[in-house]
Scaffold this motif. Structure first.
Motif, PDB file in Angstrom:
ATOM      1  N   THR A   1       0.993   4.093  -2.947  1.00 32.18           N
ATOM      2  CA  THR A   1       0.797   5.517  -2.652  1.00 32.18           C
ATOM      3  C   THR A   1       1.947   6.343  -3.198  1.00 32.18           C
TER       4      THR A   1
ATOM      5  N   PHE B   1      -2.720  11.567  -5.144  1.00 29.37           N
ATOM      6  CA  PHE B   1      -3.017  11.497  -3.714  1.00 29.37           C
ATOM      7  C   PHE B   1      -3.006  12.900  -3.103  1.00 29.37           C
TER       8      PHE B   1
ATOM      9  N   ARG C   1      -2.347   7.561   5.902  1.00 26.45           N
ATOM     10  CA  ARG C   1      -2.596   8.563   4.861  1.00 26.45           C
ATOM     11  C   ARG C   1      -3.255   9.800   5.462  1.00 26.45           C
TER      12      ARG C   1
ATOM     13  N   ASP D   1       0.826  -1.209   0.000  1.00 22.04           N
ATOM     14  CA  ASP D   1       0.000   0.000   0.000  1.00 22.04           C
ATOM     15  C   ASP D   1       0.863   1.263   0.000  1.00 22.04           C
TER      16      ASP D   1
ATOM     17  N   ASN E   1      -9.835   7.165   2.582  1.00 21.36           N
ATOM     18  CA  ASN E   1      -8.814   6.273   2.027  1.00 21.36           C
ATOM     19  C   ASN E   1      -8.931   4.842   2.529  1.00 21.36           C
TER      20      ASN E   1
END
Lengths: 352, 261
Positions: free
Chosen positions: B23, B30, B118, B19, B79
Motif C-alpha cells: 500500500t 490508493f 484501508r 500488505d 479493498n
C-alpha cells in the motif's frame, strides 16, 4: 547415461528427529492408503495411493493427465484436504498439523504465482519473512539464491518483465529460501528453452548433494529418467510401480530393441513382421512408421523388434532371416527401451 | 505458547506487513481510489447543489458524517473483495500466503483486517477534506468517541462483507459485482439521508435496515449531530457487532472453501 544405485543417496542429515522410537528412519514423505474423493465426482481422484520417499532422494511422480499426481502433491502441500489415509512430511501429519507441515515443504508450481506487487528480490524477502527468517539472514540468503539462480542482475526487476525461465528460477529460489525439507516441483521444465531446462536440471542435482528431498511431477520421461533416483508411476489414483528408472526399464518385457529399415521387395509388411516374430528371443515387432502405408509410397519399412535377451545377440539371426527371404536391409541398429516405453506399457496408449 | 503458535503469529504480522508495504508503494493510486468518489459526492451534493439553492442549508452537515461512514465501510469492502477475486483466479499470488506457516483462517482474518485498515484510513482522510470543503462544521465533539467507534466497526464490517463477497463471487462475475452489490450498498446506507426520517417511505426504510452501512451512518450522525433524528446508538452498536460476527464467519467459511479443495 551414468546412473547411481539407489542406496547411494541417503546422505546429509543426521539429526535426532530422523529416527522414530523403533529405530526406523523417518521418511521425508510417507503416503499410506491415501484417498481423495472430490464432491460431485463419480470416482476417487486418489484411490488408495501409498509410497515413501527417503530423505535426500529425488523422486519422480509420473502419470498421465488426471492420474492423481497433482491431487497427491496438493494433499502433501496442505492445499487439498484428504478423504482417507495418511500423508506425512518428515513425520508431521499434513492433515493433523498443516501449519507445521507447511514450514517443511516448498512448492514450485507450473504456473507463475509470484507476487506481482513486489519486485524479484522482495518476493524472496517477504516469503522468508512469512517463514520467520530474521532480517539480516533473509537478505543474505536472497542475495545468495539470486546469484545461484542466475538472477543477480534481476533483483529489482518487476515480475511481469521476467521471462518464463527467469520466473521459474525465481520461484525455485523462493521455494528454497525457507530451507524446506521437501521441495515439490511441478513440471519443472514445461515451456523452458533447452538452456533454461539444463540450468534447472543442474540446480535440482545440486539439491541432491545438499540433502534436500525433491518430489517432481512430470510428463517428460527423459527428464524423469535423468533426474530421479526412483520414479513412481501413478494411474487412476493408484501407484502402479515404484523403482529406479534402470530397474523399471530392465523389467519391461522386451526391454531391448532392434531397429531395422527394410525394403520388403514384394512382401507385405505383415508378412515381414510375422517372419521376424518367429525368431526366438523376439517378443514382438512393431512398425513405428505405420504398417498400412501403401507399398509404392513407402518402399522402405521401419521395424522395431522388442527382444527379451541381449539385443546384440539377435543381430545375426535377424539379418540372416531377412537375407534368406530376399528382403533388402538398409539399416539395422540396436536400441534400448526408455522410461517412456515403461510408461506406455503400464498406462496404455489411450488418450486421456 | 507452542512453537507453532509463535511462528503463526510471526507469519501473521509478516503477511500484514507485506500488505502495508505494498500500500505504501501504491499510495497515489490508493488515494485516488478512495478519495475521488466521496469527494465528488460531497462537492456536488454538499457544495454545488447548496450554492444553487437546490438543497436546504444544513444538508452538507448531514452529508459529511455519512460520507465518512461510506468511506470506512465501502473502501474496506472493496479493498478486501477485489484483490481476493483476482488472487483466487488469475494471479494466484495468494498461494504464497496460503503456504506460509499459519492457519488458513488467519490468512482470511488478515485480509479482513487489512481491508478494514484501508477503510479506516480512507475515512480518517475525509475529516480534514470535509472541514476544508464545507468551511464550518457544527459537530457536537462530545460524540466524537462514539462516532470513531462506529467508524472502526464500520471498517471491520466492510472488511468482513468484502471477504464474503470476494470469496463468493467467481472471477467472471466481477463486473456485475459493481452493479448488483456496490451500487445498492452505496445508496441504501443512509449516508446521504437520515434513516429515521424515512417514515414516509417505509419500504425503503426497511430495505436500508438490511445494509450494515446504515448503522455506521446513523451511529456517526447521531453522535456528531444529536439534533438530527437518528437511530438509537445501542441499536447501531448491536447491529454492527452482529454484522461483524455473521459476515466474519461467513467470509471465513467461503475463504476456506476457496483456499482448500
Amino acid at each position: 547415461m551414468a546412473r547411481r544405485v539407489a542406496g547411494e543417496h541417503h546422505r546429509g542429515h543426521n539429526r535426532d528427529d530422523e529416527f522414530l522410537p523403533g529405530g526406523r528412519v523417518t521418511a521425508a514423505v510417507e503416503v499410506a492408503d491415501l484417498v481423495k474423493h472430490y464432491p460431485k465426482s463419480t470416482h476417487n481422484a486418489v484411490d488408495g495411493l501409498s509410497f515413501r520417499v527417503e530423505r535426500g532422494e529425488i523422486f519422480g511422480l509420473l502419470g498421465p493427465n488426471g492420474a492423481g499426481k497433482t491431487t497427491t502433491v496438493g494433499i502433501l502441500t496442505t492445499r487439498i484436504v484428504l478423504t482417507a489415509g495418511t500423508a506425512t512430511i518428515g513425520g508431521v501429519d499434513v492433515a493433523r498439523d498443516p501449519v507445521a507441515a507447511r514450514s517443511k515443504v516448498a512448492v514450485v508450481p507450473q504456473r507463475v504465482n509470484l507476487d506481482r506487487s513486489l519486485n524479484a528480490r522482495q518476493n524472496l524477502l517477504f516469503h522468508a519473512s512469512y517463514h520467520g527468517i530474521g532480517r539480516s539472514e533473509r537478505r543474505a540468503l536472497a542475495t545468495r539464491l539470486m546469484e545461484r539462480m542466475g538472477l543477480a542482475d534481476k533483483s529489482k526487476a518487476r515480475i511481469d518483465d521476467l521471462s518464463g525461465g527467469q520466473a521459474q528460477r525465481l520461484m525455485i529460489a523462493r521455494a528454497l529460501i525457507h530451507r524446506p525439507e521437501v521441495l515439490f516441483l511441478d513440471e519443472p521444465s514445461t515451456g523452458l528453452d533447452p538452456q533454461a531446462r539444463l540450468f534447472v536440471h543442474d540446480r535440482v542435482n545440486d539439491l541432491r548433494s545438499e540433502g534436500v528431498t525433491v518430489v517432481l511431477t512430470t510428463h517428460d520421461m527423459e527428464e524423469a529418467e535423468k533426474l530421479s533416483d526412483r520414479v513412481g508411476v501413478v494411474d487412476h489414483g493408484r501407484m502402479l510401480t515404484v523403482d529406479t528408472p534402470t530397474a523399471l526399464i530392465r523389467s519391461l518385457p522386451g526391454s531391448g530393441t532392434i531397429d531395422a529399415r527394410v525394403r520388403p521387395n514384394g512382401f507385405d509388411s505383415e508378412k515381414v513382421t510375422g517372419l521376424l516374430s518367429d525368431i526366438p528371443g523376439v517378443q514382438r515387432v512393431e512398425t513405428p512408421g505405420g504398417s498400412d502405408a501403401p507399398e509404392e509410397a513407402a518402399p522402405e519399412t521401419e521395424l522395431r523388434l522388442y527382444v527379451d535377451c541381449e539385443p546384440g545377440s539377435l543381430l545375426g539371426p535377424v539379418a540372416a532371416k531377412l537375407h534368406d527371404n530376399d528382403i533388402t536391409v538398409s539399416d539395422l541398429s540396436l536400441g534400448s527401451a526408455s522410461l517412456e516405453d515403461v510408461f506406455i506399457e503400464l498406462t496404455g496408449r489411450d488418450l486421456r | 505458547m507452542s512453537g507453532t503458535t509463535q511462528s503463526s503469529i510471526r507469519a501473521f504480522w509478516a503477511v500484514l506487513g507485506r500488505d502495508v508495504f505494498v500500500t505504501g508503494r501504491e499510495m497515489p493510486s490508493f488515494l485516488a481510489q478512495v478519495l475521488v468518489q466521496p469527494v465528488a459526492l460531497l462537492f456536488i451534493f454538499g457544495k454545488v447543489l447548496g450554492q444553487l439553492g437546490y438543497t436546504q442549508p444544513g444538508y452538507a452537515q448531514i452529508l459529511l458524517p455519512g460520507m465518512i461512514a461510506l468511506n470506512s465501510f465501502l473502501v474496506a469492502l472493496q479493498n478486501t473483495s477485489f484483490p481476493l477475486v483476482l488472487d483466487f483466479s488469475f494471479s494466484r499470488e495468494i498461494e504464497d500466503r496460503l503456504l506460509a506457516p499459519l492457519p488458513i483462517t488467519w490468512v482470511a482474518v488478515e485480509k479482513m483486517l487489512f481491508g478494514a485498515l484501508r477503510g479506516l484510513f480512507a475515512a480518517l482522510l475525509m475529516f480534514p477534506i470535509g472541514l476544508l470543503m464545507l468551511g464550518n462544521v457544527a459537530w457536537d465533539l462530545s460524540g466524537l468517541p462514539f462516532a470513531v467507534l462506529c467508524m472502526v466497526l464500520g471498517s471491520l464490517v466492510g472488511g468482513t462483507v468484502g471477504l464474503t463477497v470476494g470469496a463468493a463471487v467467481p472471477p467472471r462475475r466481477i463486473n456485475i459485482m459493481f452493479a448488483v452489490i456496490l451500487a445498492p450498498l452505496i445508496f441504501t446506507g443512509a449516508s446521504q439521508f437520515p434513516w429515521a426520517q424515512l417514515d414516509q417511505l417505509r419500504w425503503f426504510q426497511i430495505v436500508c435496515a438490511f445494509n450494515p452501512l446504515t448503522y455506521v451512518s446513523e451511529g456517526m450522525r447521531g453522535a456528531l449531530l444529536p439534533d438530527v433524528p437518528h437511530m438509537a446508538p445501542w441499536v447501531c452498536l448491536l447491529a454492527l457487532l452482529g454484522a461483524c460476527v455473521i459476515f466474519g464467519a461467513l467470509g471465513i467459511k467461503f475463504f476456506l472453501r476457496r483456499a482448500l479443495d
